[in-house]
Scaffold this active site. Structure first.
Site, mmCIF file in Angstrom:
data_model
loop_
_atom_site.group_PDB
_atom_site.id
_atom_site.type_symbol
_atom_site.label_atom_id
_atom_site.label_comp_id
_atom_site.label_asym_id
_atom_site.label_seq_id
_atom_site.Cartn_x
_atom_site.Cartn_y
_atom_site.Cartn_z
ATOM 1 C CG HIS A 16 -5.227 30.777 73.145
ATOM 2 N ND1 HIS A 16 -6.350 31.744 74.147
ATOM 3 C CD2 HIS A 16 -5.759 29.704 73.630
ATOM 4 C CE1 HIS A 16 -7.663 30.206 74.386
ATOM 5 N NE2 HIS A 16 -6.920 29.538 73.847
ATOM 6 C CB CYS A 25 -6.662 26.302 79.047
ATOM 7 S SG CYS A 25 -8.622 25.228 78.702
ATOM 8 C CG HIS A 29 -4.255 25.494 72.843
ATOM 9 N ND1 HIS A 29 -3.908 26.136 74.181
ATOM 10 C CD2 HIS A 29 -5.908 25.216 73.602
ATOM 11 C CE1 HIS A 29 -4.929 26.542 75.485
ATOM 12 N NE2 HIS A 29 -6.447 25.925 74.334
ATOM 13 C CG HIS A 31 -8.859 26.961 70.064
ATOM 14 N ND1 HIS A 31 -9.286 26.230 70.532
ATOM 15 C CD2 HIS A 31 -8.320 27.341 71.401
ATOM 16 C CE1 HIS A 31 -9.566 25.734 71.867
ATOM 17 N NE2 HIS A 31 -8.449 26.975 72.028
ATOM 18 C CG HIS A 76 -1.564 30.432 60.224
ATOM 19 N ND1 HIS A 76 -3.033 30.944 59.728
ATOM 20 C CD2 HIS A 76 -1.525 29.543 59.945
ATOM 21 C CE1 HIS A 76 -3.560 29.875 59.378
ATOM 22 N NE2 HIS A 76 -1.919 28.558 59.313
ATOM 23 C CD GLU A 116 -11.608 28.497 73.573
ATOM 24 O OE1 GLU A 116 -11.300 29.789 73.818
ATOM 25 O OE2 GLU A 116 -12.353 27.809 74.473
HETATM 26 ZN ZN LIG Z 1 -7.795 27.518 74.097
#
Ligand SMILES: [Zn+2]
Length: 128
Positions: A16, A25, A29, A31, A76, A116
């Site tokens: 995201h 952010c 990237h 998580h 994914h 997160e």
């Molecule tokens: Zn993030």
């Protein structure tokens, strides 16, 4: 009143970025999100898989988001392609809450926790 509270945890990996964010952010990237769902009810219900009223709801219905994105889950996935809103942890928790609500009996109280990272999480519920 007696009650039952189901608890389940699962993880999913997603990419995201936060649109409009002034910082890293804002770039794509990933998580490994961890999710805890608690589902509380004062009565037991039938489910798609069990005809007698002996479950709050099926664990399977709570864990839909753990499925691969091609099967309707969030694993994914590129979250920006799925959420109609920003992909902050707060909005992801709200999204999982709303989508889970559609899958279970209406009277069940849900609380959604989304991590997160290992040490940053948010809790969303419909309580005050
Ligand atoms: Zn993030």
């Amino acid at each position: 009143m007696p009650s039952w509270t189901l608890n389940t945890e699962f993880k999913f990996d997603s990419a995201h970025f936060i649109e409009g964010y002034d910082g890293k952010c804002g770039r794509m990237h990933g998580h490994t999100y961890k999710v805890h769902i608690s589902a509380k009810s004062n009565k037991l219900n039938v489910s798609k898989y069990l005809n007698s009223p002996d479950m709050v709801c099926d664990f399977k219905e709570l864990k839909w988001a753990a499925q691969d994105v091609t099967k309707g889950g969030l694993d994914h996935a590129i979250l920006n392609d799925i959420l109609p809103v920003s992909t902050t942890a707060e909005r992801i928790a709200e999204f999982i809450y709303n989508e889970t609500k559609k899958r279970i009996p209406a009277e069940i109280e849900l609380k959604i926790t989304v991590w997160e990272t290992d040490n940053s999480w948010v809790v969303y519920s419909d309580e005050d």
